[in-house]
Structures are given as C-alpha cells and as structure tokens.
Design an enzyme around this catalytic site. Structure first.
Site, PDB file in Angstrom:
ATOM      1  CE  LYS A  95      -1.779   1.838   3.911  1.00  0.00           C
ATOM      2  NZ  LYS A  95      -0.935   2.560   4.893  1.00  0.00           N
ATOM      3  CD  GLU A 110      -0.663   4.866  14.188  1.00  0.00           C
ATOM      4  OE1 GLU A 110       0.425   4.284  14.133  1.00  0.00           O
ATOM      5  OE2 GLU A 110      -1.148   5.494  13.229  1.00  0.00           O
ATOM      6  CG  ASP A 148      -1.566   6.203   6.812  1.00  0.00           C
ATOM      7  OD1 ASP A 148      -0.832   5.665   5.962  1.00  0.00           O
ATOM      8  OD2 ASP A 148      -1.266   6.284   8.023  1.00  0.00           O
ATOM      9  CG  HIS A 179       0.840  -3.829   8.224  1.00  0.00           C
ATOM     10  ND1 HIS A 179       0.434  -2.578   7.816  1.00  0.00           N
ATOM     11  CD2 HIS A 179       0.965  -3.743   9.561  1.00  0.00           C
ATOM     12  CE1 HIS A 179       0.325  -1.790   8.871  1.00  0.00           C
ATOM     13  NE2 HIS A 179       0.649  -2.462   9.952  1.00  0.00           N
ATOM     14  CG  HIS A 231      -4.425  -0.730   8.179  1.00  0.00           C
ATOM     15  ND1 HIS A 231      -3.886  -1.564   7.228  1.00  0.00           N
ATOM     16  CD2 HIS A 231      -3.495   0.239   8.389  1.00  0.00           C
ATOM     17  CE1 HIS A 231      -2.684  -1.115   6.887  1.00  0.00           C
ATOM     18  NE2 HIS A 231      -2.427  -0.023   7.568  1.00  0.00           N
TER      19      HIS A 231
HETATM   20  C1  BG6 Z   1       0.533   1.955   8.211  1.00  0.00           C
HETATM   21  C2  BG6 Z   1       0.344   3.436   8.154  1.00  0.00           C
HETATM   22  O1  BG6 Z   1      -0.139   1.327   7.169  1.00  0.00           O
HETATM   23  O2  BG6 Z   1       0.043   1.463   9.447  1.00  0.00           O
HETATM   24  C3  BG6 Z   1       1.008   4.111   9.328  1.00  0.00           C
HETATM   25  O3  BG6 Z   1       0.874   3.942   6.933  1.00  0.00           O
HETATM   26  C4  BG6 Z   1       0.540   3.511  10.617  1.00  0.00           C
HETATM   27  O4  BG6 Z   1       0.761   5.508   9.317  1.00  0.00           O
HETATM   28  C5  BG6 Z   1       0.682   2.004  10.581  1.00  0.00           C
HETATM   29  O5  BG6 Z   1       1.316   4.043  11.666  1.00  0.00           O
HETATM   30  C6  BG6 Z   1       0.069   1.373  11.802  1.00  0.00           C
HETATM   31  O6  BG6 Z   1       0.405   0.037  11.825  1.00  0.00           O
HETATM   32  P1  BG6 Z   1       0.485  -0.767  13.185  1.00  0.00           P
HETATM   33  O7  BG6 Z   1       0.800  -2.153  12.768  1.00  0.00           O
HETATM   34  O8  BG6 Z   1       1.535  -0.110  14.023  1.00  0.00           O
HETATM   35  O9  BG6 Z   1      -0.864  -0.613  13.799  1.00  0.00           O
END
Ligand code: BG6
Length: 648
Positions: A163, A231, A250, A193, A255
C-alpha cells in the site's frame, strides 16, 4: 510444548522460490522483510530452494548488501538475539544489484541474476516479486518486468504490491488496470499488513470456530460495533507522504475496513481463499453508500495541535512537523459512522475511528450487544445491566478477547457488578513476536491469496470512503488544529456518538493504566482484574465531579479534557489532564474529599467504584498495602503524583 510451537512445527517449509525485492535498499527491507524472513528461517519455514534478489537505487555489491543487512538485523530482529546459524543460512542466499527503474538493461540483468540465484538453490523457476516502491513507479516497473520476461517465467509467478493502493477510487482503478495489463488477478497479491496480525486472523477463527456466538451475530442482538485504531505517535519522518494522504487513506480505507469485513461478513462456507474473499467483498458492497451531504453528520475530522507526548515531553503541532505544509488541511484523525445494510445486520451502525498523536496506542473492536431489558428489569437498580454486554477484541498492543458482563457481588444482597472474562494470547500461547509479514510472505510463497486484497475489495473500499474525501476536499476545515496532541481527539467525535445515544467505549489497557503513577508498580494480574471494572462518565464543562467534604467512594481516570482541583478557600490547586488519576484517598482511607474537582472543558472519565476496587485488590494483600503506601506518599506530597497535587 506450547500450542503455538506445536502448530508451527506442523507447518511445512514454504514452496521453493526466489523473492525479488524491487526497492530493496529502502526501509521496508531492513525493518520488516529481513526480520520476517529470519523468523521464518528460525521456524524452518523457508525451503532450501530459497533465495532473495534485491534491486534498488543504492549502488552496492551483493557482499555489501549482505553486510548492510547483517548490521540492520541486529536492530530490527524481533526475537531478542539474532540466531547466528539461521542468519548465515539466510545471508548466504541474499543477492543484490543496483538499477534504475527506467533502465531496460537493468531489468534484463535482474532477470539473469534471478535465474542464476534460483538455479543455484533449486527454486524451480518460481518467482515472487515484491514491489516495495512508490506507486508512482508501478506502471513503469510492470512494463519493464514484462519486457524482461518475468511475466513468462516457467514456474509460479506472483507479484506482491504494497500500500498505498491508489489515493482515491479513480487512481486505484488505474493502478489495477496497469497491473492487470501484465498479470492475471490470481498472480497479484495486494498487501494489507493488518491481515498479517495474529489477532486480526483470529477474528476469522472466532467467527468460524465458536458456534455459541453465531446465533447472536446479527442486528437483532448487536446494537452497534466500534473499531478504533489509535496511535500515540505523530507523523514522525513521514510528513511528506502523510500530508498528501491523511488518516482516511492511510488507515481507514484499508486496515479498518479489513477488520470490519472480518467482523461483519457472512461466515464463508469454507476457508477456501475465494470463499473468504467473496464474503469480505460482499460485506463491503453491503455498506450503505454515504452521500457527500451525509458527511457533515456522519464523519468527524481532526488535526493535532501542539501538546504532550505520552511520556510527558513536548509534541509539536502537525502543521509544524517536518515536510508538512504549515497551512495543511490534512486530517490526522477521523471518525466515521457507516451502516451495514446486509440481511444479517439490517442497517446496524459501525463506528470507525483512527488518529495520530492521541493519548493511547491501541487497536480494539468493541461489539456492543443490546441489553435484554425484559430480563434485567428489577435485577439491577444501578442500571449497569441495561447497558448490554460487550465483546472486545484487543488487536494490539494487548492481544486477546474479552467479554464484559454482569455478575452477582458476593454477599447477602442481590447486587450486580461489572466483571470481565478475558482471554489473553500471552497466557494461552507462547508465540514468538513477529513482524506480521511472516505469514504474508509464507502464504505468498505457497500461492495462498487469502490474506491479500482482491481488485473488487480494494475498489469497493475506496467507494466507501470517496464521499468523505470529496466532501472534505471541497470544504477545508476551518477549525484545524482542533485537538491537542496527546489527547483523545476532537470533542466532535464524542458528539457523533452522543447524537445517536451512544458513547465510545474507551478501552483502558494495562499499558495505559500503568502509565499513571498510582498504578505504575501494580502487577499485570491486578491491572487485568481492574480494567473491566471502570465505567465511563461524561462531564460537561463546569460540571462538578467530586465536592470537597463529600463522603463518596469512587476513583477517577481522566480520558479526555481538563479538570481543576479547587481547595477549601476557592483557590485552584492544580489542573488534571488526560491520563491522570484521582480520588484514591477517599477510597483507601475512607476520608472526605479534600478538594472539589470540576471539569474545565468537556471531559470523559472512567470511574472505578471503591467497593469494586477494594474487592479486587483485597485478593492481593501485598498489592493493597502498596496502594496504601503510594496513596500515603501522594497525600504527604512525597510520592508520585501526576498533578503535583495531593490527591483531592
Ligand atoms: C501503516 C500506516 O499502514 O500502518 C502508518 O501507513 C501507521 O501511518 C501504521 O502508523 C500502523 O500500523 P500498526 O501495525 O503499528 O498498527
């Protein structure tokens, strides 16, 4: 042997193949791909017929590439120490060549290097291409790969695409077309991911393997669902990318919608990749399309201003972050209400929320069940039972599943108390921490696309968020920045739910509670027991929470907003903010309140009832004594205090 290692040892090494990383000198390779490959190698899940060929802009030899990865793996390895034996196994299979994406010859050389590296280890002509590059280069790189013969290689051919997959519906469609011009859909593996996270995959296990919930999984029993991914970090070094992107693109478009699909889809008839992916796509297609005119009522955007980080240090405003436009209109927070118009959910709302620079890091899915009012009438004068049960999926950092319920309190009276049943991954499995990319690489080597996104899913996900993007692009926000870094985001996000007669379930986790001085030393088991006992309380600006002299019996945790503590003479003793805790003196020492506490701004608090607190900690006498010692210290002004105040 733990259940996890038993399961891992049952898995076979992946099918042979050469992993070709385009953009190999970038961050992704060292931070995620190499650590994931090493973890797979340690678990004996990579085949002997395996090699990696990297191509990137940095000019270096294969030997220099190996050296660089050898240095980086020490930093990014997820298992404490690097297993020297397995690393040298992997390192001996790494190859690299420098090349520019517009250089036809470079791709011809790449093809030869891949053929040679594959022949050396016996990769059977199988190739897994990984595009760890900006989408701006996708079209060009795909043309080059095709011209160099990668699309006609003998063995299996697959291409993994990172992505962001487009920046809106039109660009996603164009990207899909440019990929599909060279690769059939079955060969394209679009990564999200989040699907590599064990707890996200467990959503599917939960739905499919626990029949007791199946009859309840519908709009008759579930009132609504909340999905939050918050976050504590700001945009850090990614201001340039982020300022063109924003949180809807994003996090939410990918997600959060992936998680929503797992939670709300029809159970697929089998675990066949097509069946799972069909079910997810159908779910997205059943989301009620927002109109641009609905956005003001259904969506909230936010951008952080200067504030404090979780560790108390200063946090800069988003507009002051490196590479961010000082007038930026990009949202760093969004909350969106969707409705699912499937037969199963009949218009049930799902609230999505995500943001940067918030007070807590945590991803949780909360399923709010409807209360059975007929059954609970008269049983619970306090009304807690009328809230209905909650099922909480803790995705990260805590990994588990929890049911919030009511239980009878021990004693002669029939009174109820909130209680929690909690399944903690760490108690049940001794899984080595991974990057999440292990399962994705393993699946792609084996040709299993279940955890990857199909064209229809990606495009429908864009269709869902497109009206939000359009409405916000058409009307720049006038109130940015509208939340202070390190807080819970804009107040309007609470109002969004309040208009529907609901509230966000702020899920406290151990990390969050342990950040307050009062709980910093408490054992995890005690914190786990306390967490479900907190109940939410919203206060308006000016509203009193506790009054000096009152004999009440509750402690308070501040989720959002500011409160002031006022002494007997009317003077302000101090200000309480997000993440702080007060009120324990009354609970621990049965004292009247020493000060009045009043909300300065609208506040969200979590309240812990004294009886519940005592009942829980009394099972742990040493901990109870420690709490009293800390509280004494705070009272005398010697102990840790978030506010610098003695406890009000
Ligand atoms: C990514 C985003 O896809 O996912 C980031 O581009 C974000 O901005 C991240 O911080 C969060 O991933 P995780 O696994 O830390 O929740």
């Amino acid at each position: 042997m733990s259940s996890r290692s038993a399961a891992t040892s049952a898995a076979k090494p992946a099918a042979p193949g050469v992993l070709v990383i385009l953009g190999a000198s970038g961050d992704l390779t060292k931070r995620l791909l190499m650590p994931a490959l090493l973890n797979l190698a340690c678990d004996r899940l990579l085949p002997d017929g395996f090699a990696v060929v990297g191509m990137g802009r940095d000019v270096m030899t294969s030997e220099e590439f190996r050296e660089r990865q050898r240095g980086d793996i020490r930093t990014f390895c997820t298992r404490g120490t690097v297993d020297a034996d397995r690393w040298s196994w992997l390192e001996s299979r790494l190859h690299y060549m420098a090349g520019e994406f517009d250089d036809v010859d470079a791709f011809a050389r790449l093809k030869r290097l891949v053929d040679d590296a594959g022949a050396e280890v016996g990769a059977g002509g199988n190739t897994l291409l990984y595009l760890a590059i900006s989408p701006d280069f996708f079209a060009l790189v795909n043309r080059q790969l095709d011209a160099a013969g990668f699309t006609r290689m003998e063995g299996s051919r697959r291409i993994i695409v990172e992505k962001p997959f487009g920046r809106d519906l039109d660009s996603a469609r164009a990207l899909n077309q440019s990929l599909l011009a060279h690769w059939p859909e079955e060969e394209i593996y679009r990564i999200d991911h989040y699907l590599g996270k064990e707890t996200v995959q467990n959503l599917l296990a939960f739905r499919l393997a626990n029949g007791m919930f199946a009859p309840l999984w519908n709009g008759r029993h579930i009132d609504h669902i909340q999905i939050s991914a918050t976050e504590t970090v700001g945009v850090e070094t990614r201001g340039g990318y982020y300022d063109r992107t924003g949180v809807v693109r994003d996090m939410i478009q990918n997600h959060l919608l992936q998680m929503m699909a797992y939670v709300c889809m029809e159970p697929p008839a089998s675990l066949d990749p097509a069946a799972v992916r069909d079910a997810k796509s159908e779910l997205l297609a059943s989301v009620r399309q927002l109109e641009e005119g609905d956005v003001a009522d259904a969506c909230v955007r936010g951008q952080y201003g200067a504030g404090k980080k979780a560790d108390g240090s200063a946090a800069v405003a988003y507009r002051a972050e490196p590479a961010v436009d000082p007038q930026s209109n990009t949202e760093t927070f969004a909350a969106i209400r969707l409705h699912i118009d499937s037969d199963r959910f009949q218009g049930m709302p799902v609230y999505l929320r995500s943001g940067k620079s918030l007070w807590k890091r945590g991803t949780e899915i909360v399923v709010q069940f409807r209360p059975d009012t007929a059954a609970t009438t008269g049983v619970d004068p306090a009304g807690g039972a009328a809230e209905g049960n909650l099922l909480v999926f803790h995705i990260q950092p805590f990994q588990g599943v929890e049911i919030r319920m009511q239980a009878k309190r021990p004693g002669p009276l029939f009174t109820l108390q909130r209680a929690g049943m909690r399944f903690d991954y760490a108690d049940a499995f001794d899984a080595a921490r991974g990057t999440g990319y292990e399962v994705l690489l393993y699946s792609a080597l084996n040709g299993d696309p279940t955890l990857f996104s199909r064209t229809d899913f990606v495009e429908t996900a864009w269709e869902i968020v497109q009206p939000v993007l359009d409405a916000w692009a058409a009307t720049p926000a006038t109130d940015f920045p509208n939340y202070v870094a390190g807080t819970w985001g804009p107040r309007a996000a609470s109002d969004l739910l309040a208009r529907d007669g609901r509230h966000w379930h702020e899920i406290l986790n151990r990390d969050v509670l342990a950040r307050t001085a009062f709980f910093a030393e408490a054992p995890a088991l005690v914190l786990n027991n306390l967490l479900p006992a907190f109940r939410p309380l919203a206060a308006e600006a000016g509203e009193g929470i506790v009054a000096a002299g009152a004999h009440d019996d509750e402690m308070y945790f501040v989720c959002r907003g500011e409160l002031e503590a006022i002494g007997g003479d009317g003077s302000r003793l101090g200000v309480l903010r997000e993440g702080e805790f007060f009120g324990e003196m009354a609970v621990l020492f049965d004292q009247p309140r020493a000060a009045t506490v009043r909300a300065i701004t609208p506040c969200d608090l979590l309240v812990l009832d004294g009886d519940e607190f005592r009942r829980i900690v009394n099972d742990f006498p040493a901990v109870a004594a420690e709490f009293r010692r800390i509280a004494e210290g705070r009272r005398s002004g010697e102990g840790p205090s978030e506010t610098g105040l003695a406890d009000p």
